[in-house]
Motif scaffolding. Structure first.
Motif, PDB file in Angstrom:
ATOM      1  N   LYS A  73      11.156 -77.910 -59.946  1.00 41.27           N
ATOM      2  CA  LYS A  73      10.115 -78.451 -58.957  1.00 41.27           C
ATOM      3  C   LYS A  73      10.273 -79.695 -58.396  1.00 41.27           C
ATOM      4  O   LYS A  73      10.120 -80.008 -57.245  1.00 41.27           O
ATOM      5  CB  LYS A  73       8.607 -78.343 -59.448  1.00 41.27           C
ATOM      6  CG  LYS A  73       7.445 -78.944 -58.428  1.00 41.27           C
ATOM      7  CD  LYS A  73       6.291 -79.024 -59.308  1.00 41.27           C
ATOM      8  CE  LYS A  73       5.459 -77.705 -59.302  1.00 41.27           C
ATOM      9  NZ  LYS A  73       3.996 -77.638 -59.935  1.00 41.27           N
ATOM     10  N   GLU A  74      10.446 -80.547 -59.281  1.00 38.76           N
ATOM     11  CA  GLU A  74      10.341 -82.016 -58.885  1.00 38.76           C
ATOM     12  C   GLU A  74      11.951 -82.868 -58.869  1.00 38.76           C
ATOM     13  O   GLU A  74      12.144 -83.568 -58.196  1.00 38.76           O
ATOM     14  CB  GLU A  74       9.908 -82.773 -60.281  1.00 38.76           C
ATOM     15  CG  GLU A  74       8.426 -82.635 -60.437  1.00 38.76           C
ATOM     16  CD  GLU A  74       7.533 -82.668 -59.179  1.00 38.76           C
ATOM     17  OE1 GLU A  74       7.970 -83.223 -58.071  1.00 38.76           O
ATOM     18  OE2 GLU A  74       6.144 -82.034 -59.234  1.00 38.76           O
ATOM     19  N   SER A 121       1.483 -75.384 -51.796  1.00 38.93           N
ATOM     20  CA  SER A 121       1.577 -76.714 -51.915  1.00 38.93           C
ATOM     21  C   SER A 121       1.289 -77.652 -50.960  1.00 38.93           C
ATOM     22  O   SER A 121       1.095 -77.177 -49.819  1.00 38.93           O
ATOM     23  CB  SER A 121       3.004 -77.059 -52.419  1.00 38.93           C
ATOM     24  OG  SER A 121       3.606 -76.325 -53.632  1.00 38.93           O
ATOM     25  N   ALA A 122       0.727 -78.767 -51.322  1.00 41.19           N
ATOM     26  CA  ALA A 122       0.471 -79.697 -50.141  1.00 41.19           C
ATOM     27  C   ALA A 122       1.477 -80.061 -49.416  1.00 41.19           C
ATOM     28  O   ALA A 122       2.780 -79.994 -49.800  1.00 41.19           O
ATOM     29  CB  ALA A 122      -0.265 -81.079 -50.909  1.00 41.19           C
ATOM     30  N   ARG A 123       1.371 -80.256 -48.006  1.00 44.55           N
ATOM     31  CA  ARG A 123       2.580 -80.500 -47.101  1.00 44.55           C
ATOM     32  C   ARG A 123       3.244 -81.665 -47.487  1.00 44.55           C
ATOM     33  O   ARG A 123       4.391 -81.580 -47.636  1.00 44.55           O
ATOM     34  CB  ARG A 123       2.080 -80.682 -45.668  1.00 44.55           C
ATOM     35  CG  ARG A 123       1.399 -79.266 -45.170  1.00 44.55           C
ATOM     36  CD  ARG A 123       0.697 -79.557 -43.657  1.00 44.55           C
ATOM     37  NE  ARG A 123       0.252 -78.427 -43.309  1.00 44.55           N
ATOM     38  CZ  ARG A 123      -1.192 -78.277 -43.263  1.00 44.55           C
ATOM     39  NH1 ARG A 123      -1.961 -79.282 -43.615  1.00 44.55           N
ATOM     40  NH2 ARG A 123      -1.821 -77.444 -42.671  1.00 44.55           N
ATOM     41  N   TRP A 124       2.506 -82.644 -47.925  1.00 43.00           N
ATOM     42  CA  TRP A 124       3.194 -84.036 -48.417  1.00 43.00           C
ATOM     43  C   TRP A 124       4.401 -83.671 -49.662  1.00 43.00           C
ATOM     44  O   TRP A 124       5.186 -84.420 -49.672  1.00 43.00           O
ATOM     45  CB  TRP A 124       2.208 -85.141 -48.672  1.00 43.00           C
ATOM     46  CG  TRP A 124       1.177 -84.716 -50.030  1.00 43.00           C
ATOM     47  CD1 TRP A 124      -0.010 -84.343 -49.868  1.00 43.00           C
ATOM     48  CD2 TRP A 124       1.532 -85.033 -51.076  1.00 43.00           C
ATOM     49  NE1 TRP A 124      -0.549 -84.211 -51.049  1.00 43.00           N
ATOM     50  CE2 TRP A 124       0.270 -84.371 -51.937  1.00 43.00           C
ATOM     51  CE3 TRP A 124       2.650 -85.522 -52.070  1.00 43.00           C
ATOM     52  CZ2 TRP A 124       0.217 -84.395 -53.367  1.00 43.00           C
ATOM     53  CZ3 TRP A 124       2.582 -85.608 -53.395  1.00 43.00           C
ATOM     54  CH2 TRP A 124       1.252 -85.121 -54.233  1.00 43.00           C
ATOM     55  N   ALA A 125       3.619 -82.942 -50.432  1.00 42.15           N
ATOM     56  CA  ALA A 125       4.537 -82.454 -51.770  1.00 42.15           C
ATOM     57  C   ALA A 125       5.834 -81.794 -51.264  1.00 42.15           C
ATOM     58  O   ALA A 125       6.936 -82.072 -51.713  1.00 42.15           O
ATOM     59  CB  ALA A 125       3.596 -81.580 -52.846  1.00 42.15           C
ATOM     60  N   VAL A 126       5.603 -80.875 -50.513  1.00 43.73           N
ATOM     61  CA  VAL A 126       6.808 -80.065 -49.836  1.00 43.73           C
ATOM     62  C   VAL A 126       7.788 -80.981 -49.286  1.00 43.73           C
ATOM     63  O   VAL A 126       8.831 -80.847 -49.448  1.00 43.73           O
ATOM     64  CB  VAL A 126       6.485 -78.975 -48.916  1.00 43.73           C
ATOM     65  CG1 VAL A 126       7.756 -78.318 -48.036  1.00 43.73           C
ATOM     66  CG2 VAL A 126       5.493 -77.931 -49.785  1.00 43.73           C
ATOM     67  N   ALA A 128       7.933 -84.415 -49.880  1.00 38.75           N
ATOM     68  CA  ALA A 128       8.584 -85.125 -50.958  1.00 38.75           C
ATOM     69  C   ALA A 128       9.751 -84.386 -51.776  1.00 38.75           C
ATOM     70  O   ALA A 128      10.621 -85.165 -52.124  1.00 38.75           O
ATOM     71  CB  ALA A 128       7.733 -85.797 -51.543  1.00 38.75           C
ATOM     72  N   ARG A 129       9.284 -83.177 -52.048  1.00 32.39           N
ATOM     73  CA  ARG A 129      10.377 -82.249 -52.964  1.00 32.39           C
ATOM     74  C   ARG A 129      11.691 -81.726 -51.932  1.00 32.39           C
ATOM     75  O   ARG A 129      12.575 -81.690 -52.565  1.00 32.39           O
ATOM     76  CB  ARG A 129       9.656 -81.319 -53.441  1.00 32.39           C
ATOM     77  CG  ARG A 129       8.757 -81.617 -54.734  1.00 32.39           C
ATOM     78  CD  ARG A 129       7.647 -80.433 -55.010  1.00 32.39           C
ATOM     79  NE  ARG A 129       6.768 -81.111 -56.085  1.00 32.39           N
ATOM     80  CZ  ARG A 129       5.590 -80.461 -55.990  1.00 32.39           C
ATOM     81  NH1 ARG A 129       5.289 -79.503 -55.467  1.00 32.39           N
ATOM     82  NH2 ARG A 129       4.779 -80.877 -56.850  1.00 32.39           N
ATOM     83  N   ASP A 132       9.982 -75.873 -51.205  1.00 32.00           N
ATOM     84  CA  ASP A 132       8.688 -75.091 -51.694  1.00 32.00           C
ATOM     85  C   ASP A 132       9.115 -74.566 -52.938  1.00 32.00           C
ATOM     86  O   ASP A 132       9.503 -73.148 -52.754  1.00 32.00           O
ATOM     87  CB  ASP A 132       8.027 -74.242 -50.550  1.00 32.00           C
ATOM     88  CG  ASP A 132       6.663 -73.957 -51.005  1.00 32.00           C
ATOM     89  OD1 ASP A 132       6.487 -73.769 -52.117  1.00 32.00           O
ATOM     90  OD2 ASP A 132       5.876 -73.576 -50.127  1.00 32.00           O
ATOM     91  N   ASP A 166      -3.605 -85.774 -54.933  1.00 28.98           N
ATOM     92  CA  ASP A 166      -2.812 -85.324 -55.926  1.00 28.98           C
ATOM     93  C   ASP A 166      -3.568 -84.633 -56.995  1.00 28.98           C
ATOM     94  O   ASP A 166      -4.612 -85.232 -57.510  1.00 28.98           O
ATOM     95  CB  ASP A 166      -1.858 -86.293 -56.295  1.00 28.98           C
ATOM     96  CG  ASP A 166      -0.919 -85.980 -57.416  1.00 28.98           C
ATOM     97  OD1 ASP A 166      -1.044 -84.816 -57.989  1.00 28.98           O
ATOM     98  OD2 ASP A 166       0.066 -86.581 -57.660  1.00 28.98           O
TER      99      ASP A 166
END
Length: 289
Positions: A73-74, A121-126, A128-129, A132, A166
């Motif tokens: 994920k990260e 997932s939140a758009r900001w998380a996608v 940032a990573r 998806d 978050d």
């Protein structure tokens, strides 16, 4: 771009095992075997949020499994998607009544394909990573299910309709409040959900808030709005009535309470299933009603 570059570096550069740090291998034989041999089980968080579907998980969220999920994920360890997807497929089979860790098909005549619906997932998380992770694992799981004889596809109908904070650091109540009403089924999604058996998929369940909110959005799409999901809704109603006639007495009384107005929505709740890779150790409790 990040995903393409990560794929290239994973193929060219040696790496330590993402699960246990064994040298010069992205995933050692021991960690791979640990996931492949895991037997998925029913999990229920404490407290259990209202509307949570039946959830099956592969392993407690600890040690190597935690490290593998975080690496995928990260840190963009994309080569892990295949083995994680196979494990997720096992949890899907267990939830649909097939052999949890086996390779046998679980399809039943006339019931259609398995529809894997990723929790978005939140758009900001996608962003940032750069990828998806849940959708990637869902695609791998669908491929594994098809390979072993079960028609399956990813039906990514859920989307966020408002920003969420978050979840890290929030307790169970705060997570429910943070996610309440945050998801919806996109236009046309209700009709897609009528094509088969719906299974929500995610990488991890902690408090169950995300899965409960995703289930709420799917139930809402199946019961109201311009995309009424008539096939889903009517089929659920019929199954609900059948459950009243022949289902287990104790469970039947828990979800319908002989109230006709509750039959349809609660029937949809029984049809919904969810599958995840990992969950907290205490959610694997045995003999808990």
């Amino acid at each position: 771009m990040r995903g393409w570059w990560q794929d290239l570096t994973d193929l060219v550069l040696p790496a330590d095992c993402a699960g246990c740090d064994a040298p010069r291998t992205a995933l050692c034989a021991r960690c791979r075997a640990m996931l492949d041999a895991a037997v998925p089980r029913r999990v229920r968080p404490v407290p259990e949020p209202a509307g949570l579907p039946v959830v099956h998980a592969v392993s407690p969220y600890a040690a190597e499994v935690r490290a593998l999920l975080l690496a995928h994920k990260e840190r963009g360890a994309l080569l892990l998607a295949g083995v994680l997807g196979r494990a997720l497929a096992g949890a899907v089979r267990a939830g649909l009544g097939g052999p949890g860790g086996g390779a046998g098909p679980v399809d039943r005549p006339g019931r259609g394909p398995v529809l894997l619906v990723p929790v978005p997932s939140a758009r900001w998380a996608v962003r940032a990573r750069g990828h998806d992770p849940v959708r990637r694992m869902a695609l791998a799981a669908a491929g594994e299910l098809r390979r072993t004889g079960t028609p399956a596809r990813v039906t990514a109908v859920l989307r966020q309709r408002r920003a969420v904070a978050d979840q890290a650091g929030l307790d169970a109540r705060q997570r429910l409040e943070n996610l309440a009403g945050a998801l919806e089924v996109g236009p046309g999604g209700g009709r897609l959900l009528g094509a088969g058996r719906v299974v929500l998929v995610d990488d991890l369940m902690t408090t169950g808030a995300s899965l409960a909110e995703a289930a709420r959005a799917l139930r809402e799409a199946g019961a109201s709005g311009p995309d009424r999901g008539t096939v889903v809704y009517e089929a659920i109603t019929r199954e609900g009535r059948e459950e009243q006639r022949i289902g287990e007495r104790q469970e039947r009384s828990e979800w319908v309470h002989r109230a006709p107005e509750k039959t349809a929505p609660n029937g949809l709740g029984r049809m919904l299933r969810a599958a995840v890779i990992a969950a907290p150790r205490d959610s694997f409790g045995i003999n808990r009603n």
